[in-house]
Motif scaffolding. Structure first.
Motif, PDB file in Angstrom:
ATOM      1  N   GLN A  12       0.815  -1.215   0.000  1.00 26.64           N
ATOM      2  CA  GLN A  12       0.000   0.000   0.000  1.00 26.64           C
ATOM      3  C   GLN A  12       0.852   1.270   0.000  1.00 26.64           C
ATOM      4  OE1 GLN A  12      -3.467  -0.066  -0.282  1.00 26.64           O
ATOM      5  NE2 GLN A  12      -2.903  -2.195  -0.725  1.00 26.64           N
ATOM      6  N   ILE A  13       2.152   1.108  -0.053  1.00 30.67           N
ATOM      7  CA  ILE A  13       3.044   2.269  -0.100  1.00 30.67           C
ATOM      8  C   ILE A  13       3.196   2.664  -1.569  1.00 30.67           C
ATOM      9  CG2 ILE A  13       5.320   3.177   0.440  1.00 30.67           C
ATOM     10  CD1 ILE A  13       5.475   1.140   2.720  1.00 30.67           C
ATOM     11  N   ALA A  14       2.397   3.617  -1.966  1.00 30.33           N
ATOM     12  CA  ALA A  14       2.347   4.044  -3.375  1.00 30.33           C
ATOM     13  C   ALA A  14       3.703   4.545  -3.844  1.00 30.33           C
ATOM     14  CB  ALA A  14       1.299   5.138  -3.541  1.00 30.33           C
ATOM     15  N   GLY A  15       4.118   4.078  -4.999  1.00 32.45           N
ATOM     16  CA  GLY A  15       5.349   4.539  -5.622  1.00 32.45           C
ATOM     17  C   GLY A  15       6.625   3.923  -5.086  1.00 32.45           C
ATOM     18  N   ALA A  16       6.520   3.035  -4.117  1.00 35.33           N
ATOM     19  CA  ALA A  16       7.737   2.421  -3.556  1.00 35.33           C
ATOM     20  C   ALA A  16       8.402   1.545  -4.616  1.00 35.33           C
ATOM     21  CB  ALA A  16       7.397   1.593  -2.329  1.00 35.33           C
ATOM     22  N   ARG A  17       9.694   1.706  -4.759  1.00 37.42           N
ATOM     23  CA  ARG A  17      10.486   0.842  -5.641  1.00 37.42           C
ATOM     24  C   ARG A  17      11.348  -0.029  -4.751  1.00 37.42           C
ATOM     25  NH1 ARG A  17      13.039   4.926  -9.866  1.00 37.42           N
ATOM     26  NH2 ARG A  17      14.735   4.305  -8.511  1.00 37.42           N
ATOM     27  N   TRP A  18      10.910  -1.262  -4.580  1.00 38.91           N
ATOM     28  CA  TRP A  18      11.572  -2.184  -3.664  1.00 38.91           C
ATOM     29  C   TRP A  18      12.829  -2.753  -4.300  1.00 38.91           C
ATOM     30  CZ3 TRP A  18       9.958  -2.098   1.172  1.00 38.91           C
ATOM     31  CH2 TRP A  18       8.678  -1.610   1.419  1.00 38.91           C
ATOM     32  N   GLN A  19      13.892  -2.804  -3.532  1.00 41.26           N
ATOM     33  CA  GLN A  19      15.188  -3.308  -4.000  1.00 41.26           C
ATOM     34  C   GLN A  19      15.580  -4.504  -3.157  1.00 41.26           C
ATOM     35  OE1 GLN A  19      18.179  -0.289  -4.239  1.00 41.26           O
ATOM     36  NE2 GLN A  19      19.840  -1.771  -4.321  1.00 41.26           N
ATOM     37  N   LYS A  20      15.938  -5.583  -3.831  1.00 40.37           N
ATOM     38  CA  LYS A  20      16.338  -6.817  -3.173  1.00 40.37           C
ATOM     39  C   LYS A  20      17.835  -7.028  -3.377  1.00 40.37           C
ATOM     40  CE  LYS A  20      13.615 -10.104  -4.153  1.00 40.37           C
ATOM     41  NZ  LYS A  20      12.924 -11.231  -4.762  1.00 40.37           N
ATOM     42  N   ALA A  21      18.493  -7.565  -2.381  1.00 40.99           N
ATOM     43  CA  ALA A  21      19.924  -7.847  -2.500  1.00 40.99           C
ATOM     44  C   ALA A  21      20.174  -8.913  -3.557  1.00 40.99           C
ATOM     45  CB  ALA A  21      20.480  -8.315  -1.156  1.00 40.99           C
ATOM     46  N   THR A  22      21.270  -8.810  -4.250  1.00 42.09           N
ATOM     47  CA  THR A  22      21.615  -9.804  -5.267  1.00 42.09           C
ATOM     48  C   THR A  22      21.925 -11.155  -4.647  1.00 42.09           C
ATOM     49  OG1 THR A  22      23.917  -9.077  -5.232  1.00 42.09           O
ATOM     50  CG2 THR A  22      22.486  -8.092  -6.903  1.00 42.09           C
ATOM     51  N   ALA A  23      22.161 -11.196  -3.338  1.00 41.96           N
ATOM     52  CA  ALA A  23      22.441 -12.457  -2.652  1.00 41.96           C
ATOM     53  C   ALA A  23      21.166 -13.238  -2.323  1.00 41.96           C
ATOM     54  CB  ALA A  23      23.217 -12.191  -1.368  1.00 41.96           C
ATOM     55  N   SER A  24      20.001 -12.728  -2.709  1.00 44.14           N
ATOM     56  CA  SER A  24      18.741 -13.431  -2.435  1.00 44.14           C
ATOM     57  C   SER A  24      18.752 -14.803  -3.076  1.00 44.14           C
ATOM     58  CB  SER A  24      17.561 -12.647  -3.005  1.00 44.14           C
ATOM     59  OG  SER A  24      17.495 -11.383  -2.428  1.00 44.14           O
ATOM     60  N   ASP A  25      18.075 -15.745  -2.417  1.00 43.45           N
ATOM     61  CA  ASP A  25      18.035 -17.087  -2.983  1.00 43.45           C
ATOM     62  C   ASP A  25      16.832 -17.263  -3.915  1.00 43.45           C
ATOM     63  OD1 ASP A  25      15.791 -17.621  -1.405  1.00 43.45           O
ATOM     64  OD2 ASP A  25      16.948 -18.638   0.137  1.00 43.45           O
ATOM     65  N   ALA A  26      16.722 -18.423  -4.517  1.00 48.91           N
ATOM     66  CA  ALA A  26      15.701 -18.688  -5.538  1.00 48.91           C
ATOM     67  C   ALA A  26      14.278 -18.648  -5.006  1.00 48.91           C
ATOM     68  CB  ALA A  26      15.972 -20.043  -6.194  1.00 48.91           C
ATOM     69  N   VAL A  27      14.083 -18.808  -3.710  1.00 40.93           N
ATOM     70  CA  VAL A  27      12.723 -18.778  -3.167  1.00 40.93           C
ATOM     71  C   VAL A  27      12.423 -17.448  -2.476  1.00 40.93           C
ATOM     72  CG1 VAL A  27      12.433 -21.277  -2.953  1.00 40.93           C
ATOM     73  CG2 VAL A  27      13.467 -20.000  -1.087  1.00 40.93           C
ATOM     74  N   ASN A  28      13.191 -16.430  -2.808  1.00 43.50           N
ATOM     75  CA  ASN A  28      12.963 -15.061  -2.330  1.00 43.50           C
ATOM     76  C   ASN A  28      13.107 -14.894  -0.832  1.00 43.50           C
ATOM     77  OD1 ASN A  28      12.504 -13.994  -4.896  1.00 43.50           O
ATOM     78  ND2 ASN A  28      10.386 -14.652  -4.861  1.00 43.50           N
ATOM     79  N   ASP A  29      13.982 -15.668  -0.195  1.00 41.47           N
ATOM     80  CA  ASP A  29      14.224 -15.477   1.223  1.00 41.47           C
ATOM     81  C   ASP A  29      15.154 -14.286   1.421  1.00 41.47           C
ATOM     82  OD1 ASP A  29      12.638 -17.531   2.026  1.00 41.47           O
ATOM     83  OD2 ASP A  29      14.253 -18.983   2.221  1.00 41.47           O
ATOM     84  N   CYS A  30      14.558 -13.129   1.487  1.00 39.24           N
ATOM     85  CA  CYS A  30      15.347 -11.918   1.600  1.00 39.24           C
ATOM     86  C   CYS A  30      14.455 -10.787   2.075  1.00 39.24           C
ATOM     87  CB  CYS A  30      15.950 -11.562   0.241  1.00 39.24           C
ATOM     88  SG  CYS A  30      17.257 -10.330   0.360  1.00 39.24           S
ATOM     89  N   VAL A  31      15.066  -9.724   2.509  1.00 37.15           N
ATOM     90  CA  VAL A  31      14.320  -8.509   2.783  1.00 37.15           C
ATOM     91  C   VAL A  31      14.494  -7.570   1.604  1.00 37.15           C
ATOM     92  CG1 VAL A  31      14.523  -8.686   5.279  1.00 37.15           C
ATOM     93  CG2 VAL A  31      16.230  -7.425   4.014  1.00 37.15           C
ATOM     94  N   GLU A  32      13.561  -6.664   1.447  1.00 37.88           N
ATOM     95  CA  GLU A  32      13.627  -5.658   0.397  1.00 37.88           C
ATOM     96  C   GLU A  32      13.555  -4.286   1.044  1.00 37.88           C
ATOM     97  OE1 GLU A  32      11.509  -7.811  -3.343  1.00 37.88           O
ATOM     98  OE2 GLU A  32      10.183  -7.072  -1.781  1.00 37.88           O
ATOM     99  N   VAL A  33      14.216  -3.333   0.441  1.00 36.68           N
ATOM    100  CA  VAL A  33      14.283  -1.971   0.959  1.00 36.68           C
ATOM    101  C   VAL A  33      13.758  -1.011  -0.092  1.00 36.68           C
ATOM    102  CG1 VAL A  33      15.843  -0.181   1.809  1.00 36.68           C
ATOM    103  CG2 VAL A  33      16.325  -2.573   2.302  1.00 36.68           C
ATOM    104  N   ALA A  34      13.040   0.014   0.355  1.00 36.31           N
ATOM    105  CA  ALA A  34      12.577   1.071  -0.542  1.00 36.31           C
ATOM    106  C   ALA A  34      12.887   2.421   0.105  1.00 36.31           C
ATOM    107  CB  ALA A  34      11.084   0.953  -0.805  1.00 36.31           C
ATOM    108  N   ARG A  35      13.409   3.314  -0.682  1.00 41.74           N
ATOM    109  CA  ARG A  35      13.604   4.685  -0.193  1.00 41.74           C
ATOM    110  C   ARG A  35      12.294   5.416  -0.435  1.00 41.74           C
ATOM    111  NH1 ARG A  35      18.766   8.502  -1.178  1.00 41.74           N
ATOM    112  NH2 ARG A  35      18.109  10.137   0.255  1.00 41.74           N
TER     113      ARG A  35
END
Length: 78
Positions: A12-35
């Motif tokens: 629900q955060i309009a306009g957020a561009r989420w960025q995931k670390a390149t070290a994320s695994d194939a099943v998306n076990d990672c956190v994402e950050v948005a400025r």
């Protein structure tokens, strides 16, 4: 000024561009950050993109990145 709330649905955060670390695994076990603005950042669980987002100030985010780059959280991975 937009007011984001800690724990609000991340999708629900309009306009957020989420960025995931390149070290994320194939099943998306990672956190994402948005400025969100010059002074606010959001973090979400990539496995639950509609789940809650944690909102941090610029100084909080910088303190975390600094600590992570110095290895201060390395003992949490065992």
């Amino acid at each position: 000024m937009i007011k984001w709330e800690n724990g609000m649905a991340a999708d629900q955060i309009a306009g957020a561009r989420w960025q995931k670390a390149t070290a994320s695994d194939a099943v998306n076990d990672c956190v994402e950050v948005a400025r969100l603005s010059e002074n606010e950042f959001a973090i979400r669980n990539s496995r639950h993109p509609e789940g809650p987002a944690l909102i941090y100030t610029r100084s909080e985010w910088e303190a975390f990145v600094d600590g992570a780059s110095k290895g201060e959280f390395n003992d949490m991975t065992v």
